[in-house]
Write a protein that holds these residues in place. Structure first.
Motif, PDB file in Angstrom:
ATOM      1  N   VAL A   1       0.851  -1.201   0.000  1.00 44.17           N
ATOM      2  CA  VAL A   1       0.000   0.000   0.000  1.00 44.17           C
ATOM      3  C   VAL A   1       0.875   1.236   0.000  1.00 44.17           C
ATOM      4  N   THR A   2       1.959   1.156   0.674  1.00 45.64           N
ATOM      5  CA  THR A   2       2.860   2.314   0.714  1.00 45.64           C
ATOM      6  C   THR A   2       3.439   2.601  -0.654  1.00 45.64           C
ATOM      7  N   ALA A   3       3.769   1.577  -1.429  1.00 46.09           N
ATOM      8  CA  ALA A   3       4.325   1.779  -2.777  1.00 46.09           C
ATOM      9  C   ALA A   3       3.307   2.419  -3.706  1.00 46.09           C
ATOM     10  N   VAL A   4       2.056   2.002  -3.607  1.00 42.90           N
ATOM     11  CA  VAL A   4       1.017   2.579  -4.483  1.00 42.90           C
ATOM     12  C   VAL A   4       0.791   4.036  -4.150  1.00 42.90           C
ATOM     13  N   ALA A   5       0.791   4.376  -2.854  1.00 38.42           N
ATOM     14  CA  ALA A   5       0.576   5.770  -2.455  1.00 38.42           C
ATOM     15  C   ALA A   5       1.723   6.646  -2.918  1.00 38.42           C
ATOM     16  N   ALA A   6       2.943   6.116  -2.854  1.00 36.17           N
ATOM     17  CA  ALA A   6       4.098   6.896  -3.330  1.00 36.17           C
ATOM     18  C   ALA A   6       4.017   7.144  -4.814  1.00 36.17           C
ATOM     19  N   LEU A   7       3.550   6.145  -5.568  1.00 37.87           N
ATOM     20  CA  LEU A   7       3.412   6.310  -7.026  1.00 37.87           C
ATOM     21  C   LEU A   7       2.386   7.371  -7.362  1.00 37.87           C
ATOM     22  N   LEU A   8       1.268   7.403  -6.675  1.00 37.64           N
ATOM     23  CA  LEU A   8       0.244   8.423  -6.943  1.00 37.64           C
ATOM     24  C   LEU A   8       0.765   9.817  -6.626  1.00 37.64           C
ATOM     25  N   CYS A   9       1.497   9.961  -5.557  1.00 40.88           N
ATOM     26  CA  CYS A   9       2.060  11.282  -5.218  1.00 40.88           C
ATOM     27  C   CYS A   9       3.028  11.746  -6.278  1.00 40.88           C
ATOM     28  N   LEU A  10       3.827  10.826  -6.837  1.00 43.08           N
ATOM     29  CA  LEU A  10       4.775  11.197  -7.872  1.00 43.08           C
ATOM     30  C   LEU A  10       4.046  11.677  -9.125  1.00 43.08           C
ATOM     31  N   LEU A  11       2.991  10.980  -9.474  1.00 44.28           N
ATOM     32  CA  LEU A  11       2.248  11.365 -10.693  1.00 44.28           C
ATOM     33  C   LEU A  11       1.572  12.701 -10.515  1.00 44.28           C
ATOM     34  N   LEU A  12       1.058  13.007  -9.334  1.00 43.73           N
ATOM     35  CA  LEU A  12       0.389  14.293  -9.115  1.00 43.73           C
ATOM     36  C   LEU A  12       1.386  15.431  -9.172  1.00 43.73           C
ATOM     37  N   SER A  13       2.519  15.175  -8.644  1.00 42.89           N
ATOM     38  CA  SER A  13       3.531  16.236  -8.682  1.00 42.89           C
ATOM     39  C   SER A  13       3.980  16.534 -10.091  1.00 42.89           C
ATOM     40  N   LEU A  14       4.159  15.544 -10.894  1.00 43.14           N
ATOM     41  CA  LEU A  14       4.551  15.763 -12.292  1.00 43.14           C
ATOM     42  C   LEU A  14       3.456  16.501 -13.061  1.00 43.14           C
ATOM     43  N   GLY A  15       2.192  16.203 -12.789  1.00 44.97           N
ATOM     44  CA  GLY A  15       1.102  16.886 -13.507  1.00 44.97           C
ATOM     45  C   GLY A  15       1.014  18.334 -13.135  1.00 44.97           C
ATOM     46  N   MET A  16       1.226  18.681 -11.898  1.00 47.11           N
ATOM     47  CA  MET A  16       1.146  20.074 -11.482  1.00 47.11           C
ATOM     48  C   MET A  16       2.300  20.872 -12.048  1.00 47.11           C
ATOM     49  N   GLN A  17       3.485  20.292 -12.233  1.00 46.35           N
ATOM     50  CA  GLN A  17       4.601  21.013 -12.802  1.00 46.35           C
ATOM     51  C   GLN A  17       4.402  21.240 -14.286  1.00 46.35           C
ATOM     52  N   ALA A  18       3.857  20.284 -14.982  1.00 43.59           N
ATOM     53  CA  ALA A  18       3.706  20.442 -16.439  1.00 43.59           C
ATOM     54  C   ALA A  18       2.425  21.125 -16.831  1.00 43.59           C
ATOM     55  N   GLY A  19       1.533  21.454 -15.875  1.00 36.81           N
ATOM     56  CA  GLY A  19       0.237  22.063 -16.212  1.00 36.81           C
ATOM     57  C   GLY A  19       0.361  23.419 -16.851  1.00 36.81           C
ATOM     58  N   PRO A  20       1.093  24.424 -16.268  1.00 34.66           N
ATOM     59  CA  PRO A  20       1.151  25.743 -16.902  1.00 34.66           C
ATOM     60  C   PRO A  20       1.772  25.720 -18.267  1.00 34.66           C
ATOM     61  N   ALA A  21       2.840  24.954 -18.434  1.00 30.66           N
ATOM     62  CA  ALA A  21       3.479  24.916 -19.760  1.00 30.66           C
ATOM     63  C   ALA A  21       2.569  24.309 -20.799  1.00 30.66           C
ATOM     64  N   ALA A  22       1.893  23.258 -20.408  1.00 34.03           N
ATOM     65  CA  ALA A  22       0.981  22.606 -21.386  1.00 34.03           C
ATOM     66  C   ALA A  22      -0.184  23.502 -21.728  1.00 34.03           C
ATOM     67  N   ALA A  23      -0.674  24.263 -20.744  1.00 26.86           N
ATOM     68  CA  ALA A  23      -1.785  25.175 -21.037  1.00 26.86           C
ATOM     69  C   ALA A  23      -1.364  26.260 -21.983  1.00 26.86           C
ATOM     70  N   ALA A  24      -0.077  26.721 -21.861  1.00 28.44           N
ATOM     71  CA  ALA A  24       0.409  27.751 -22.780  1.00 28.44           C
ATOM     72  C   ALA A  24       0.489  27.222 -24.189  1.00 28.44           C
ATOM     73  N   ARG A  25       0.855  25.971 -24.349  1.00 34.06           N
ATOM     74  CA  ARG A  25       0.957  25.395 -25.696  1.00 34.06           C
ATOM     75  C   ARG A  25      -0.401  25.020 -26.254  1.00 34.06           C
ATOM     76  N   GLY A  26      -1.362  24.861 -25.410  1.00 40.25           N
ATOM     77  CA  GLY A  26      -2.709  24.496 -25.887  1.00 40.25           C
ATOM     78  C   GLY A  26      -2.887  23.051 -26.163  1.00 40.25           C
ATOM     79  N   ALA A  27      -2.038  22.229 -25.601  1.00 42.17           N
ATOM     80  CA  ALA A  27      -2.126  20.793 -25.836  1.00 42.17           C
ATOM     81  C   ALA A  27      -2.278  20.095 -24.519  1.00 42.17           C
ATOM     82  N   PRO A  28      -3.080  19.071 -24.411  1.00 39.64           N
ATOM     83  CA  PRO A  28      -3.244  18.341 -23.174  1.00 39.64           C
ATOM     84  C   PRO A  28      -1.974  17.574 -22.836  1.00 39.64           C
ATOM     85  N   THR A  29      -1.614  17.596 -21.545  1.00 37.88           N
ATOM     86  CA  THR A  29      -0.407  16.911 -21.101  1.00 37.88           C
ATOM     87  C   THR A  29      -0.709  15.625 -20.392  1.00 37.88           C
ATOM     88  N   PHE A  30      -1.863  15.559 -19.747  1.00 36.80           N
ATOM     89  CA  PHE A  30      -2.169  14.361 -18.981  1.00 36.80           C
ATOM     90  C   PHE A  30      -3.665  14.094 -19.073  1.00 36.80           C
TER      91      PHE A  30
END
Length: 370
Positions: A2-31
């Motif tokens: 359970v700990t491994a799955v929770a760590a994986l979800l946290c990693l994915l959320l962090s990556l999406g929040m970092q790439a959100g502004p750049a992807a919105a500027a380009r007008g293309a969906p990132t995730f």
């Protein structure tokens, strides 16, 4: 685990929040989950630019007429571009193609040779539909014989109109025109009508239930009772008061034309009319049964003749018969006959006495009791 799955979800959320502004500027969906969390801003769709259809250039004023110009001088625009859109068809216009698409009427059946020959110059006999009844009743090529047209254009009415096959109607018309019309002309100004006693009737012979189908049931027979004259008289073919030679003339004419002739003397069904038909039999066998009887006497032969007025009364005639000499001699001779017989018997007996014969006596039958 359970700990491994929770760590994986946290990693994915962090990556999406970092790439959100750049992807919105380009007008293309990132995730694919950006819209789920509302991180992707909504952007309006762009308007679709439609390319305009190029129109042909206007025709120069100094250009030759379309009829004089060569066919390949200028290509004509497509029909779809030059012609305006067709207006919707009206209900009346839409019905016209349906009317044009109606099926053609069936061809009329070809007339038989008899029907073509039986024209209005010979008989008034319109055609009627074929009849197909139970047990073979009915027939084809049927007509309704209403009148026979004579050579001088006079019409002989058939009363009532007869339903017959064309061949039978043609034979009846020829018989009336050729044989009966000249005969009636000598009697009283010509024939005016023909008495039809019976024609088509779906029945057995002589109307007997279960009997063989009659020629009347095949529309191949006609019963004639009489024919009328122009002077109002009627000639019955079975009337014994009609001259015998006239009835014999009609007999010979019908027996020569029809295959079956039944009249008085054939059976008790035809005592008051003449049956005519065109029945087909083996070896062309024909039946002609019609007894032409002698006319009835004016006075019945079984009745005594009337007494003449000049005849004497019956009492005087009886006395005159008794006073005649021949009658007296006859009576005297009859009176002497017993004496003569008695004298002979006396001479034969011995002693001159008359011989007496014993009278027979009846014997009484003795009754025996058993």
């Amino acid at each position: 685990m359970v700990t491994a799955v929770a760590a994986l979800l946290c990693l994915l959320l962090s990556l999406g929040m970092q790439a959100g502004p750049a992807a919105a500027a380009r007008g293309a969906p990132t995730f694919p989950w950006d819209d789920l969390f509302g991180s992707r801003p909504h952007r309006a769709h762009k308007a679709v630019r439609r390319s305009a259809v190029p129109l042909p250039k206007p025709r120069p004023a100094d250009a030759p007429a379309a009829a004089d110009a060569p066919a390949a001088a200028e290509p004509e625009p497509p029909a779809a571009e030059t012609q305006p859109p067709a207006a919707p068809a009206r209900p009346s216009e839409a019905a016209k193609p349906a009317e044009a698409a109606k099926p053609a009427e069936p061809a009329k059946p070809q007339l038989s040779a008899c029907r073509q020959a039986l024209t209005e110059e010979i008989a008034i006999a319109p055609s009627i539909p074929d009849i197909h009844g139970a047990g073979g009743c009915g027939g084809e090529d049927l007509v309704r014989l209403e009148a026979v047209v004579l050579p001088d254009k006079r019409k002989v009415a058939v009363k009532p109109a007869a339903i017959l096959r064309c061949k039978m109607a043609s034979a009846v018309a020829d018989w009336v025109r050729t044989d009966i019309a000249p005969l009636a002309q000598r009697l009283g100004g010509g024939i005016s009508n023909l008495d039809n006693f019976d024609s088509f009737e779906c029945r057995g012979r002589n109307r007997v239930v279960g009997a063989q189908l009659s020629e009347h049931g095949r529309a191949n027979a006609l019963d004639v009772r009489a024919f009328g004259l122009a002077n109002g008289k009627s000639i019955s073919l079975t009337d014994r008061s009609v001259p015998r030679d006239l009835r014999e003339t009609v007999l010979h004419s019908v027996c020569a034309r029809f295959s079956t002739v039944l009249g008085p003397g054939s059976d008790w069904y035809h005592e008051d009319h003449i049956h005519l038909d065109l029945a087909e039999r083996r070896n062309d066998y024909r039946i002609c049964q019609w007894n032409v009887y002698d006319p009835l006497p004016q006075v019945a032969p079984l009745l005594p003749a009337e007494r003449p007025e000049e005849a004497p009364p019956r009492e005087v005639a009886a006395k005159s018969d008794a006073s005649r000499p021949d009658a007296a001699k006859a009576d005297h001779g009859k009176a002497d006959e017993p004496d003569a017989v008695q004298s002979d018997d006396a001479a034969a007996a011995p002693g001159g006495a008359p011989e007496t014969k014993p009278q027979p006596t009846k014997k009484r039958r003795q009754s025996r009791r058993l």
